[in-house]
Design a protein around this motif. Structure first.
Motif, mmCIF file in Angstrom:
data_model
loop_
_atom_site.group_PDB
_atom_site.id
_atom_site.type_symbol
_atom_site.label_atom_id
_atom_site.label_comp_id
_atom_site.label_asym_id
_atom_site.label_seq_id
_atom_site.Cartn_x
_atom_site.Cartn_y
_atom_site.Cartn_z
ATOM 1 N N LEU A 143 -33.485 7.657 -26.247
ATOM 2 C CA LEU A 143 -33.232 8.489 -25.066
ATOM 3 C C LEU A 143 -32.152 9.538 -25.323
ATOM 4 O O LEU A 143 -32.177 10.620 -24.743
ATOM 5 C CB LEU A 143 -32.846 7.627 -23.861
ATOM 6 C CG LEU A 143 -33.967 6.809 -23.232
ATOM 7 C CD1 LEU A 143 -33.414 5.889 -22.150
ATOM 8 C CD2 LEU A 143 -35.056 7.714 -22.670
ATOM 9 N N MET A 144 -31.226 9.228 -26.215
ATOM 10 C CA MET A 144 -30.151 10.160 -26.553
ATOM 11 C C MET A 144 -30.505 11.049 -27.743
ATOM 12 O O MET A 144 -29.672 11.811 -28.226
ATOM 13 C CB MET A 144 -28.857 9.391 -26.842
ATOM 14 C CG MET A 144 -28.300 8.670 -25.626
ATOM 15 S SD MET A 144 -28.143 9.712 -24.156
ATOM 16 C CE MET A 144 -27.080 11.017 -24.725
ATOM 17 N N GLY A 145 -31.748 10.977 -28.207
ATOM 18 C CA GLY A 145 -32.187 11.843 -29.300
ATOM 19 C C GLY A 145 -31.658 11.410 -30.653
ATOM 20 O O GLY A 145 -31.357 12.247 -31.498
ATOM 21 N N LEU A 146 -31.537 10.104 -30.866
ATOM 22 C CA LEU A 146 -31.013 9.563 -32.116
ATOM 23 C C LEU A 146 -32.041 8.671 -32.787
ATOM 24 O O LEU A 146 -32.967 8.180 -32.133
ATOM 25 C CB LEU A 146 -29.737 8.754 -31.856
ATOM 26 C CG LEU A 146 -28.620 9.456 -31.099
ATOM 27 C CD1 LEU A 146 -27.493 8.486 -30.792
ATOM 28 C CD2 LEU A 146 -28.112 10.651 -31.877
ATOM 29 N N ARG A 147 -31.855 8.428 -34.078
ATOM 30 C CA ARG A 147 -32.687 7.468 -34.799
ATOM 31 C C ARG A 147 -31.871 6.891 -35.948
ATOM 32 O O ARG A 147 -30.908 7.490 -36.410
ATOM 33 C CB ARG A 147 -33.968 8.106 -35.304
ATOM 34 C CG ARG A 147 -33.740 9.142 -36.351
ATOM 35 C CD ARG A 147 -35.011 9.732 -36.883
ATOM 36 N NE ARG A 147 -34.602 10.674 -37.917
ATOM 37 C CZ ARG A 147 -35.200 11.783 -38.214
ATOM 38 N NH1 ARG A 147 -36.289 12.112 -37.584
ATOM 39 N NH2 ARG A 147 -34.751 12.567 -39.156
#
Length: 144
Positions: A91-95
């Protein structure tokens, strides 16, 4: 003339930006995740675990506390190898990526989550902003 090549971690120059020594860009996609996104992601994951645990135990009980931690850990272990990070991360654009490349596998999320659950390793960072839990697991949290 002495060799100027660093032989220990303490002799390395600090990174100019987080992820420089890992070959990652300073900003944008694949750059190391910064603290604001990290905190928001863990708060999202913890809130989800709290709500799910409420289905099984009253909020103020010891059982609820342990269930919350267990649900949080299970979410991390299941979602990191399947969707590339926890729900909060995504959701926060992380991986989460393994430093060696390829698939993160099953052991990395287990090791990373076990260390994250005891909190302290997540608070110990290097100049690449990788927590001890990520260093041991051989992973890095990046922007997607």
């Amino acid at each position: 003339m002495p060799d100027a090549t660093p032989t220990t971690f303490g002799q390395l120059e600090p990174s100019r930006w987080p992820g420089e020594r890992l070959g990652l860009p300073d900003e944008g996609p694949s750059s190391v995740a910064r603290i604001g996104r990290r905190i928001a992601a863990i708060l999202i994951d913890w809130a989800a675990a709290l709500v799910i645990a409420l289905l099984f135990a009253p909020y103020s009980s010891l059982l609820h506390s342990w269930l919350t931690l267990a649900i949080f850990a299970i979410m991390q272990i299941v979602f990191i190898p399947t969707i590339g990070g926890s729900v909060g991360h995504r959701l926060m654009g992380l991986r989460i990526l393994p430093i060696a490349g390829g698939w993160v596998g099953l052991w990395r999320p287990i090791v990373r989550t076990a260390l994250l659950a005891i909190v302290v390793p997540a608070l110990v960072w290097d100049s690449d902003q990788r927590g001890f839990h990520d260093k041991v697991a051989g992973t890095v949290l990046v922007r997607s």
